[in-house]
Design a protein around this motif. Structure first.
Motif, short mmCIF file in Angstrom:
data_model
loop_
_atom_site.label_atom_id
_atom_site.label_comp_id
_atom_site.label_asym_id
_atom_site.label_seq_id
_atom_site.Cartn_x
_atom_site.Cartn_y
_atom_site.Cartn_z
N MET A 1 0.87 -1.11 0.06
CA MET A 1 0.09 0.16 -0.08
C MET A 1 1.03 1.12 -0.10
SD MET A 1 -2.93 0.97 2.68
CE MET A 1 -1.67 1.42 4.34
N LYS A 2 0.82 2.25 -1.04
CA LYS A 2 1.52 3.31 -0.97
C LYS A 2 0.93 4.40 -0.01
CE LYS A 2 3.98 2.69 -4.95
NZ LYS A 2 5.32 2.48 -4.93
N ILE A 3 1.83 5.04 0.71
CA ILE A 3 1.67 6.08 1.32
C ILE A 3 2.47 7.36 1.18
CG2 ILE A 3 0.70 4.62 3.26
CD1 ILE A 3 3.19 5.21 4.96
N ASN A 4 2.00 8.65 1.52
CA ASN A 4 2.82 9.73 1.32
C ASN A 4 4.02 9.64 2.46
OD1 ASN A 4 1.56 10.46 -0.86
ND2 ASN A 4 0.07 11.86 0.39
N GLY A 5 5.07 10.13 2.15
CA GLY A 5 6.27 10.25 3.04
C GLY A 5 5.76 11.13 4.40
N ASN A 6 4.94 12.03 4.33
CA ASN A 6 4.60 12.71 5.48
C ASN A 6 3.56 11.77 6.45
OD1 ASN A 6 2.38 12.97 3.83
ND2 ASN A 6 2.00 15.37 4.65
N GLU A 7 3.13 10.56 6.09
CA GLU A 7 2.23 9.81 6.85
C GLU A 7 3.20 8.57 7.46
OE1 GLU A 7 -0.43 8.66 3.67
OE2 GLU A 7 -1.59 10.43 3.73
N ILE A 8 4.10 8.52 7.38
CA ILE A 8 4.93 7.53 7.94
C ILE A 8 5.05 7.81 9.67
CG2 ILE A 8 7.27 6.28 8.31
CD1 ILE A 8 7.75 7.32 5.50
N ARG A 9 4.81 6.77 10.21
CA ARG A 9 4.36 6.92 11.70
C ARG A 9 5.39 5.93 12.47
NH1 ARG A 9 2.91 10.94 10.50
NH2 ARG A 9 0.95 11.81 10.18
N PRO A 10 5.77 5.94 13.65
CA PRO A 10 6.64 5.13 14.33
C PRO A 10 5.80 3.64 14.37
CG PRO A 10 6.60 7.15 15.66
CD PRO A 10 5.66 7.20 14.56
N GLY A 11 6.61 2.68 14.03
CA GLY A 11 6.08 1.10 14.03
C GLY A 11 5.68 0.70 12.65
N ASN A 12 5.53 1.71 11.72
CA ASN A 12 5.27 1.42 10.34
C ASN A 12 6.62 0.57 9.78
OD1 ASN A 12 3.56 4.47 9.47
ND2 ASN A 12 2.72 2.56 10.45
N VAL A 13 6.13 -0.41 8.92
CA VAL A 13 7.37 -1.09 8.28
C VAL A 13 7.11 -0.26 6.97
CG1 VAL A 13 7.94 -3.39 7.69
CG2 VAL A 13 7.27 -2.99 9.78
N ILE A 14 8.17 -0.16 6.33
CA ILE A 14 8.28 0.32 4.85
C ILE A 14 9.30 -0.22 3.91
CG2 ILE A 14 7.04 2.57 5.33
CD1 ILE A 14 9.94 3.69 4.87
N GLU A 15 9.03 -0.31 2.90
CA GLU A 15 10.16 -0.86 1.89
C GLU A 15 10.80 0.25 1.37
OE1 GLU A 15 10.00 -3.46 -2.22
OE2 GLU A 15 8.45 -4.01 -0.58
N HIS A 16 12.17 0.40 1.41
CA HIS A 16 12.97 1.41 1.14
C HIS A 16 14.31 1.02 0.60
CE1 HIS A 16 14.38 5.52 1.12
NE2 HIS A 16 15.26 5.32 2.06
N GLN A 17 14.82 1.43 -0.36
CA GLN A 17 16.32 1.09 -0.82
C GLN A 17 16.28 -0.51 -1.11
OE1 GLN A 17 18.89 2.81 1.91
NE2 GLN A 17 18.76 4.87 0.68
N GLU A 59 6.52 12.80 -1.77
CA GLU A 59 6.99 11.14 -1.89
C GLU A 59 6.04 10.11 -1.66
OE1 GLU A 59 11.20 10.73 -0.83
OE2 GLU A 59 11.39 12.62 -0.30
N THR A 60 6.16 9.20 -2.36
CA THR A 60 5.41 7.92 -1.92
C THR A 60 6.31 6.88 -1.76
OG1 THR A 60 4.98 7.19 -4.04
CG2 THR A 60 3.32 8.71 -3.06
N VAL A 61 5.99 6.20 -0.39
CA VAL A 61 6.74 4.93 0.03
C VAL A 61 5.72 3.73 -0.15
CG1 VAL A 61 8.45 6.11 1.13
CG2 VAL A 61 6.54 5.47 2.27
N GLU A 62 6.01 2.50 -0.02
CA GLU A 62 5.42 1.60 0.01
C GLU A 62 5.46 0.84 1.43
OE1 GLU A 62 2.95 -1.58 -1.21
OE2 GLU A 62 3.78 0.00 -2.68
N LYS A 63 4.19 0.99 2.01
CA LYS A 63 3.95 0.38 3.43
C LYS A 63 3.67 -1.14 3.33
CE LYS A 63 1.21 1.32 7.74
NZ LYS A 63 -0.08 1.76 8.15
N VAL A 64 4.45 -1.88 4.06
CA VAL A 64 4.31 -3.03 4.19
C VAL A 64 3.64 -3.47 5.32
CG1 VAL A 64 5.64 -5.18 4.47
CG2 VAL A 64 6.67 -3.29 3.29
N ARG A 65 2.61 -4.58 5.11
CA ARG A 65 1.67 -5.13 5.94
C ARG A 65 2.29 -6.33 6.49
NH1 ARG A 65 -2.46 -2.64 7.85
NH2 ARG A 65 -3.87 -1.45 6.60
N LEU A 66 2.56 -6.55 7.80
CA LEU A 66 3.28 -7.93 8.19
C LEU A 66 1.94 -8.65 8.71
CD1 LEU A 66 6.37 -6.76 10.36
CD2 LEU A 66 6.33 -7.59 7.86
N GLU A 67 2.09 -10.03 8.56
CA GLU A 67 1.04 -11.12 8.72
C GLU A 67 1.54 -11.31 10.18
OE1 GLU A 67 -0.54 -15.29 7.28
OE2 GLU A 67 1.04 -14.49 6.28
#
Length: 190
Positions: A1-17, A59-67
């Motif tokens: 799920m794509k989110i904006n860079g300003n929507e990143i919160r502590p605990g979020n897992v994102i795909e980066h680099q 900027e948009t980043v991919e927020k990863v959902r962990l199962e």
């Protein structure tokens, strides 16, 4: 799920680099000149390295959902810990290092939560509190009741913690697995 860079919160897992990162700290910065950005401290979920990044709102980043799946601890075989999926009954083998110091608190039949990404385990959560028996405890020193002093004790699993002076060897206590601290004695009543 794509989110904006300003929507990143502590605990979020994102795909980066090309890797998975968990946001540890986030600080929204709005300089007097230029656009606002989110200063994010990231920690790599695979190797634990840290990285500080600036993400602009555009900027948009991919927020990863962990199962998250529940597993039951079965047994330890050498350095491997064997768990069973409570739904499919498939077995999962994790190295003791993956669980860390808290592996000492694993008990037969204990239910743990494993975080998975594309069927690859990334993290494990033990119950917050476990009941253990004290193997050794120093005797209480008379007259030491003025201050709330604690004495060292060794649990049945080899972990050292501090306990109140009234706790004796052989007693069962409840321990916080995250902080490795004494919570209370287990009452002997049924």
């Amino acid at each position: 799920m794509k989110i904006n860079g300003n929507e990143i919160r502590p605990g979020n897992v994102i795909e980066h680099q090309g890797s998975l990162w968990v946001a540890v700290k986030c600080n929204a910065v709005k300089p007097g000149k230029g656009g606002a950005f989110n200063q994010v401290e990231l920690k790599n979920v695979i190797d634990g390295t840290k990285l500080n990044e600036r993400f602009r709102a555009a900027e948009t980043v991919e927020k990863v959902r962990l199962e998250q799946k529940d597993f039951t601890f079965l047994y330890q075989q050498g350095e491997a810990l064997v768990f069973m999926d409570t739904e499919s009954y498939e077995q999962l083998e994790l190295q003791r290092d993956f669980v860390g110091d808290r592996a000492a608190f694993l008990q037969d039949g204990m239910t743990v939560t494993v975080e998975l990404h594309e069927e690859k385990p990334l993290g494990i959560s033990l119950p917050d509190q476990v009941t253990v028996t004290i193997a050794e405890a120093d005797p209480a020193i008379k007259g030491q009741t003025v201050t709330s002093s604690y004495k060292p004790a060794i649990l049945e699993n080899g972990i050292r913690i501090l306990v109140p002076p009234f706790v004796q060897a052989g007693e069962r206590i409840i321990v916080d697995t995250n902080e490795l601290t004494y919570i209370r004695r287990v009452s002997e009543k049924g």
